[in-house]
Scaffold this motif. Structure first.
Motif, PDB file in Angstrom:
ATOM      1  N   ARG A 148      10.155   3.364   0.016  1.00 12.72           N
ATOM      2  CA  ARG A 148       8.727   3.259   0.352  1.00 12.72           C
ATOM      3  C   ARG A 148       7.881   3.438  -0.894  1.00 12.72           C
ATOM      4  O   ARG A 148       8.268   4.140  -1.823  1.00 12.72           O
ATOM      5  CB  ARG A 148       8.328   4.327   1.363  1.00 12.72           C
ATOM      6  CG  ARG A 148       8.993   4.139   2.702  1.00 12.72           C
ATOM      7  CD  ARG A 148       8.454   5.114   3.734  1.00 12.72           C
ATOM      8  NE  ARG A 148       9.067   4.857   5.022  1.00 12.72           N
ATOM      9  CZ  ARG A 148       8.569   4.043   5.934  1.00 12.72           C
ATOM     10  NH1 ARG A 148       7.441   3.413   5.699  1.00 12.72           N
ATOM     11  NH2 ARG A 148       9.194   3.849   7.072  1.00 12.72           N
ATOM     12  N   VAL A 149       6.714   2.807  -0.870  1.00 13.14           N
ATOM     13  CA  VAL A 149       5.739   3.015  -1.935  1.00 13.14           C
ATOM     14  C   VAL A 149       5.310   4.470  -1.862  1.00 13.14           C
ATOM     15  O   VAL A 149       5.075   5.002  -0.771  1.00 13.14           O
ATOM     16  CB  VAL A 149       4.516   2.081  -1.755  1.00 13.14           C
ATOM     17  CG1 VAL A 149       3.469   2.368  -2.809  1.00 13.14           C
ATOM     18  CG2 VAL A 149       4.950   0.630  -1.804  1.00 13.14           C
ATOM     19  N   GLY A 150       5.226   5.120  -3.022  1.00 12.36           N
ATOM     20  CA  GLY A 150       4.842   6.525  -3.062  1.00 12.36           C
ATOM     21  C   GLY A 150       3.443   6.757  -2.508  1.00 12.36           C
ATOM     22  O   GLY A 150       2.602   5.853  -2.537  1.00 12.36           O
ATOM     23  N   PRO A 151       3.180   7.964  -2.008  1.00  9.80           N
ATOM     24  CA  PRO A 151       1.885   8.248  -1.388  1.00  9.80           C
ATOM     25  C   PRO A 151       0.722   8.310  -2.378  1.00  9.80           C
ATOM     26  O   PRO A 151      -0.424   8.127  -2.000  1.00  9.80           O
ATOM     27  CB  PRO A 151       2.104   9.607  -0.726  1.00  9.80           C
ATOM     28  CG  PRO A 151       3.217  10.236  -1.492  1.00  9.80           C
ATOM     29  CD  PRO A 151       4.088   9.090  -1.954  1.00  9.80           C
ATOM     30  N   ALA A 152       1.011   8.564  -3.638  1.00 12.32           N
ATOM     31  CA  ALA A 152      -0.069   8.747  -4.619  1.00 12.32           C
ATOM     32  C   ALA A 152      -0.055   7.646  -5.682  1.00 12.32           C
ATOM     33  O   ALA A 152      -0.427   7.884  -6.826  1.00 12.32           O
ATOM     34  CB  ALA A 152       0.052  10.120  -5.263  1.00 12.32           C
ATOM     35  N   VAL A 153       0.362   6.457  -5.310  1.00 15.01           N
ATOM     36  CA  VAL A 153       0.451   5.360  -6.277  1.00 15.01           C
ATOM     37  C   VAL A 153      -0.954   4.943  -6.694  1.00 15.01           C
ATOM     38  O   VAL A 153      -1.831   4.742  -5.862  1.00 15.01           O
ATOM     39  CB  VAL A 153       1.226   4.171  -5.680  1.00 15.01           C
ATOM     40  CG1 VAL A 153       1.122   2.954  -6.560  1.00 15.01           C
ATOM     41  CG2 VAL A 153       2.682   4.547  -5.499  1.00 15.01           C
ATOM     42  N   ASP A 154      -1.149   4.819  -8.000  1.00 14.42           N
ATOM     43  CA  ASP A 154      -2.436   4.459  -8.582  1.00 14.42           C
ATOM     44  C   ASP A 154      -2.352   3.033  -9.114  1.00 14.42           C
ATOM     45  O   ASP A 154      -1.861   2.801 -10.222  1.00 14.42           O
ATOM     46  CB  ASP A 154      -2.760   5.449  -9.705  1.00 14.42           C
ATOM     47  CG  ASP A 154      -4.080   5.199 -10.385  1.00 14.42           C
ATOM     48  OD1 ASP A 154      -4.787   4.241 -10.013  1.00 14.42           O
ATOM     49  OD2 ASP A 154      -4.409   5.968 -11.301  1.00 14.42           O
ATOM     50  N   ALA A 193       0.836  -1.199   0.000  1.00 17.40           N
ATOM     51  CA  ALA A 193       0.000   0.000   0.000  1.00 17.40           C
ATOM     52  C   ALA A 193       0.873   1.252   0.000  1.00 17.40           C
ATOM     53  O   ALA A 193       2.074   1.192   0.308  1.00 17.40           O
ATOM     54  CB  ALA A 193      -0.894  -0.002   1.229  1.00 17.40           C
ATOM     55  N   ALA A 194       0.261   2.364  -0.340  1.00  8.05           N
ATOM     56  CA  ALA A 194       0.969   3.655  -0.340  1.00  8.05           C
ATOM     57  C   ALA A 194       1.635   3.870   1.018  1.00  8.05           C
ATOM     58  O   ALA A 194       1.044   3.613   2.066  1.00  8.05           O
ATOM     59  CB  ALA A 194      -0.001   4.780  -0.651  1.00  8.05           C
ATOM     60  N   GLY A 195       2.895   4.305   0.983  1.00 10.75           N
ATOM     61  CA  GLY A 195       3.639   4.596   2.195  1.00 10.75           C
ATOM     62  C   GLY A 195       4.339   3.397   2.820  1.00 10.75           C
ATOM     63  O   GLY A 195       5.167   3.555   3.709  1.00 10.75           O
ATOM     64  N   GLU A 196       4.025   2.201   2.353  1.00  2.93           N
ATOM     65  CA  GLU A 196       4.614   0.998   2.940  1.00  2.93           C
ATOM     66  C   GLU A 196       6.090   0.880   2.563  1.00  2.93           C
ATOM     67  O   GLU A 196       6.482   1.169   1.444  1.00  2.93           O
ATOM     68  CB  GLU A 196       3.850  -0.242   2.476  1.00  2.93           C
ATOM     69  CG  GLU A 196       4.183  -1.477   3.264  1.00  2.93           C
ATOM     70  CD  GLU A 196       3.206  -2.611   3.000  1.00  2.93           C
ATOM     71  OE1 GLU A 196       3.606  -3.759   3.247  1.00  2.93           O
ATOM     72  OE2 GLU A 196       2.073  -2.356   2.551  1.00  2.93           O
ATOM     73  N   ARG A 197       6.880   0.435   3.526  1.00  7.19           N
ATOM     74  CA  ARG A 197       8.320   0.281   3.321  1.00  7.19           C
ATOM     75  C   ARG A 197       8.611  -1.041   2.630  1.00  7.19           C
ATOM     76  O   ARG A 197       8.057  -2.075   2.997  1.00  7.19           O
ATOM     77  CB  ARG A 197       9.041   0.324   4.659  1.00  7.19           C
ATOM     78  CG  ARG A 197      10.542   0.333   4.555  1.00  7.19           C
ATOM     79  CD  ARG A 197      11.164   0.441   5.948  1.00  7.19           C
ATOM     80  NE  ARG A 197      12.593   0.555   5.875  1.00  7.19           N
ATOM     81  CZ  ARG A 197      13.422  -0.480   5.725  1.00  7.19           C
ATOM     82  NH1 ARG A 197      12.955  -1.702   5.625  1.00  7.19           N
ATOM     83  NH2 ARG A 197      14.725  -0.291   5.677  1.00  7.19           N
ATOM     84  N   LEU A 198       9.491  -0.995   1.638  1.00  6.41           N
ATOM     85  CA  LEU A 198       9.939  -2.208   0.965  1.00  6.41           C
ATOM     86  C   LEU A 198      11.185  -2.733   1.677  1.00  6.41           C
ATOM     87  O   LEU A 198      11.863  -1.986   2.382  1.00  6.41           O
ATOM     88  CB  LEU A 198      10.275  -1.927  -0.500  1.00  6.41           C
ATOM     89  CG  LEU A 198       9.088  -1.928  -1.454  1.00  6.41           C
ATOM     90  CD1 LEU A 198       8.282  -0.650  -1.304  1.00  6.41           C
ATOM     91  CD2 LEU A 198       9.547  -2.072  -2.863  1.00  6.41           C
ATOM     92  N   PRO A 199      11.502  -4.001   1.495  1.00  8.56           N
ATOM     93  CA  PRO A 199      12.723  -4.541   2.119  1.00  8.56           C
ATOM     94  C   PRO A 199      13.953  -3.802   1.600  1.00  8.56           C
ATOM     95  O   PRO A 199      13.955  -3.305   0.469  1.00  8.56           O
ATOM     96  CB  PRO A 199      12.753  -5.999   1.665  1.00  8.56           C
ATOM     97  CG  PRO A 199      11.426  -6.287   1.077  1.00  8.56           C
ATOM     98  CD  PRO A 199      10.808  -4.986   0.693  1.00  8.56           C
ATOM     99  N   SER A 200      14.973  -3.752   2.410  1.00  2.28           N
ATOM    100  CA  SER A 200      16.216  -3.145   1.942  1.00  2.28           C
ATOM    101  C   SER A 200      16.757  -3.967   0.782  1.00  2.28           C
ATOM    102  O   SER A 200      16.418  -5.147   0.630  1.00  2.28           O
ATOM    103  CB  SER A 200      17.253  -3.092   3.069  1.00  2.28           C
ATOM    104  OG  SER A 200      17.753  -4.386   3.320  1.00  2.28           O
ATOM    105  N   ALA A 201      17.589  -3.346  -0.028  1.00  2.63           N
ATOM    106  CA  ALA A 201      18.182  -4.046  -1.168  1.00  2.63           C
ATOM    107  C   ALA A 201      18.952  -5.274  -0.691  1.00  2.63           C
ATOM    108  O   ALA A 201      18.881  -6.344  -1.300  1.00  2.63           O
ATOM    109  CB  ALA A 201      19.074  -3.105  -1.961  1.00  2.63           C
ATOM    110  N   ARG A 202      19.650  -5.128   0.393  1.00  2.00           N
ATOM    111  CA  ARG A 202      20.441  -6.248   0.926  1.00  2.00           C
ATOM    112  C   ARG A 202      19.534  -7.392   1.374  1.00  2.00           C
ATOM    113  O   ARG A 202      19.791  -8.553   1.075  1.00  2.00           O
ATOM    114  CB  ARG A 202      21.311  -5.771   2.088  1.00  2.00           C
ATOM    115  CG  ARG A 202      22.222  -6.856   2.620  1.00  2.00           C
ATOM    116  CD  ARG A 202      23.139  -6.343   3.679  1.00  2.00           C
ATOM    117  NE  ARG A 202      24.062  -5.395   3.065  1.00  2.00           N
ATOM    118  CZ  ARG A 202      24.793  -4.528   3.740  1.00  2.00           C
ATOM    119  NH1 ARG A 202      24.717  -4.477   5.053  1.00  2.00           N
ATOM    120  NH2 ARG A 202      25.605  -3.707   3.121  1.00  2.00           N
TER     121      ARG A 202
END
Length: 119
Positions: free
Chosen positions: A75-81, A31-40
C-alpha cells in the motif's frame, strides 16, 4: 492501469516500474493508503518477472513511499508527500543529465545553456 515498461530502454525495468508508481502519485492517480497490484498481477500485465516487480516495490519501500503489510499487500504509505517525490525525481534526472553531459565533455555552463534553450 496505465503503467508501462520498455524492455529496450536504457533504464532498468525495476526503475521503470518504480518511476511509474512515483508518477502516478504525483499525478494524483494513487493516494495514501491505496493498495497496489500484487507483484504477480502487475508482472502479468507488464509481461515481466514477478521478482522484478518485487524489486521495484522494495525500492519504493526503502524510499518510504509504500508499505508491505502481511495479508494486506503493498500500500501507498499514509504520509506520502507527492511534491517531495516529484522534486526527488527531478533531482535524480538532473544528476543523470549532468553526469551524461560531463561524460561527453560538456561543461556545467554549456549544460545550463542547453537547458535554457530547451525550456
Amino acid at each position: 492501469m496505465l503503467w508501462k515498461v520498455d524492455p529496450a530502454a536504457r533504464e532498468p525495468l525495476v526503475e521503470q516500474i518504480a518511476s511509474s508508481v512515483r508518477l502516478a502519485l504525483v499525478r494524483g492517480q494513487l493516494a495514501a493508503g491505496e493498495r497496489l497490484p500484487s507483484a504477480r498481477e502487475l508482472a502479468e500485465v507488464l509481461d515481466v518477472n514477478a521478482n522484478t516487480v518485487l524489486a521495484a516495490y522494495r525500492v519504493l519501500r526503502e524510499e518510504e513511499i509504500v508499505e508491505f503489510r502481511r495479508g494486506r499487500g503493498v500500500r501507498v504509505g499514509p504520509a506520502v508527500d507527492a511534491p517531495a517525490i516529484a522534486r526527488s525525481a527531478v533531482v535524480e534526472a538532473a544528476r543523470t543529465y549532468l553526469a551524461e553531459g560531463l561524460r561527453h565533455g560538456w561543461g556545467v555552463d554549456e549544460l545550463t545553456d542547453l537547458l535554457r534553450e530547451l525550456g
